[in-house]
Design a protein around this motif. Structure first.
Motif, PDB file in Angstrom:
ATOM      1  N   LYS A  36       0.824  -1.208   0.000  1.00  0.00           N
ATOM      2  CA  LYS A  36       0.000   0.000   0.000  1.00  0.00           C
ATOM      3  C   LYS A  36       0.857   1.256   0.000  1.00  0.00           C
ATOM      4  N   LYS A  37       1.951   1.241   0.722  1.00  0.00           N
ATOM      5  CA  LYS A  37       2.857   2.399   0.726  1.00  0.00           C
ATOM      6  C   LYS A  37       3.503   2.576  -0.644  1.00  0.00           C
ATOM      7  N   GLY A  38       3.870   1.479  -1.284  1.00  0.00           N
ATOM      8  CA  GLY A  38       4.422   1.560  -2.634  1.00  0.00           C
ATOM      9  C   GLY A  38       3.405   2.060  -3.635  1.00  0.00           C
ATOM     10  N   TYR A  39       2.171   1.593  -3.492  1.00  0.00           N
ATOM     11  CA  TYR A  39       1.101   2.033  -4.388  1.00  0.00           C
ATOM     12  C   TYR A  39       0.818   3.520  -4.209  1.00  0.00           C
ATOM     13  N   ILE A  40       0.749   3.967  -2.974  1.00  0.00           N
ATOM     14  CA  ILE A  40       0.464   5.379  -2.716  1.00  0.00           C
ATOM     15  C   ILE A  40       1.593   6.262  -3.242  1.00  0.00           C
ATOM     16  N   SER A  41       2.840   5.834  -3.057  1.00  0.00           N
ATOM     17  CA  SER A  41       3.951   6.636  -3.574  1.00  0.00           C
ATOM     18  C   SER A  41       3.956   6.660  -5.098  1.00  0.00           C
ATOM     19  N   THR A  42       3.591   5.555  -5.721  1.00  0.00           N
ATOM     20  CA  THR A  42       3.489   5.534  -7.185  1.00  0.00           C
ATOM     21  C   THR A  42       2.360   6.445  -7.649  1.00  0.00           C
ATOM     22  N   PHE A  43       1.237   6.395  -6.968  1.00  0.00           N
ATOM     23  CA  PHE A  43       0.095   7.235  -7.319  1.00  0.00           C
ATOM     24  C   PHE A  43       0.457   8.709  -7.211  1.00  0.00           C
ATOM     25  N   ILE A  44       1.040   9.100  -6.089  1.00  0.00           N
ATOM     26  CA  ILE A  44       1.376  10.512  -5.877  1.00  0.00           C
ATOM     27  C   ILE A  44       2.419  10.987  -6.877  1.00  0.00           C
ATOM     28  N   SER A  45       3.460  10.192  -7.097  1.00  0.00           N
ATOM     29  CA  SER A  45       4.503  10.623  -8.029  1.00  0.00           C
ATOM     30  C   SER A  45       4.001  10.653  -9.470  1.00  0.00           C
ATOM     31  N   SER A  46       3.141   9.716  -9.845  1.00  0.00           N
ATOM     32  CA  SER A  46       2.636   9.725 -11.222  1.00  0.00           C
ATOM     33  C   SER A  46       1.688  10.900 -11.464  1.00  0.00           C
ATOM     34  N   VAL A  47       0.864  11.245 -10.480  1.00  0.00           N
ATOM     35  CA  VAL A  47      -0.012  12.419 -10.629  1.00  0.00           C
ATOM     36  C   VAL A  47       0.828  13.696 -10.669  1.00  0.00           C
ATOM     37  N   PHE A  48       1.849  13.775  -9.833  1.00  0.00           N
ATOM     38  CA  PHE A  48       2.744  14.930  -9.829  1.00  0.00           C
ATOM     39  C   PHE A  48       3.421  15.098 -11.189  1.00  0.00           C
ATOM     40  N   PHE A  49       3.996  14.004 -11.698  1.00  0.00           N
ATOM     41  CA  PHE A  49       4.645  14.061 -13.013  1.00  0.00           C
ATOM     42  C   PHE A  49       3.653  14.386 -14.118  1.00  0.00           C
ATOM     43  N   LEU A  50       2.441  13.846 -14.026  1.00  0.00           N
ATOM     44  CA  LEU A  50       1.429  14.109 -15.050  1.00  0.00           C
ATOM     45  C   LEU A  50       1.056  15.586 -15.082  1.00  0.00           C
ATOM     46  N   ILE A  51       0.919  16.197 -13.919  1.00  0.00           N
ATOM     47  CA  ILE A  51       0.606  17.626 -13.879  1.00  0.00           C
ATOM     48  C   ILE A  51       1.724  18.444 -14.515  1.00  0.00           C
ATOM     49  N   ILE A  52       2.953  18.108 -14.205  1.00  0.00           N
ATOM     50  CA  ILE A  52       4.092  18.833 -14.779  1.00  0.00           C
ATOM     51  C   ILE A  52       4.144  18.638 -16.294  1.00  0.00           C
ATOM     52  N   ILE A  53       3.959  17.416 -16.746  1.00  0.00           N
ATOM     53  CA  ILE A  53       4.053  17.129 -18.183  1.00  0.00           C
ATOM     54  C   ILE A  53       2.914  17.783 -18.952  1.00  0.00           C
ATOM     55  N   VAL A  54       1.707  17.742 -18.408  1.00  0.00           N
ATOM     56  CA  VAL A  54       0.566  18.362 -19.103  1.00  0.00           C
ATOM     57  C   VAL A  54       0.733  19.878 -19.152  1.00  0.00           C
TER      58      VAL A  54
END
Length: 109
Positions: A36-54
């Motif tokens: 769950k900690k790995g999933y949450i960190s993946t979720f947060i980092s992917s949303v963060f990167f997606l916002i920057i890329i968009v």
């Protein structure tokens, strides 16, 4: 830059961000032995990167005057694929940490 090059760079950046997010989540899941900690960190980092890329994609495409439809289709496609990516990452982390917990229990027990 032309429109096609910007669209290609957008997809390349998304793939790189997905790889980095997966590695971050994998490291967190393995070190904490909690998927769950790995999933949450993946979720947060992917949303963060997606916002920057968009936001980059928005600026770059407006400089070249990319039409609205290709921009929306590219962004919507990435947003649709994101939950599938996160679901696969969750199953991977669950499988990896399940194997680790069994190994740790055998060693300590």
């Amino acid at each position: 830059m032309d429109v096609q090059k910007i669209a290609n760079l957008f997809l390349i950046f998304v793939l790189i961000a997905a790889g980095i997010s997966l590695v971050i989540g994998f490291v967190v899941a393995v070190r904490s032995t909690n998927y769950k900690k790995g999933y949450i960190s993946t979720f947060i980092s992917s949303v963060f990167f997606l916002i920057i890329i968009v936001s980059w994609y928005n600026k770059a495409s407006s400089n070249v005057f990319m039409g609205t439809i290709p921009w929306i289709l590219n962004v919507i496609a990435v947003i649709i694929v994101l939950p599938l990516y996160l679901l696969v990452a969750r199953f991977i982390f669950k499988k990896v940490t399940k194997g680790q917990k069994g190994t740790n229990e055998k060693i300590s027990g």
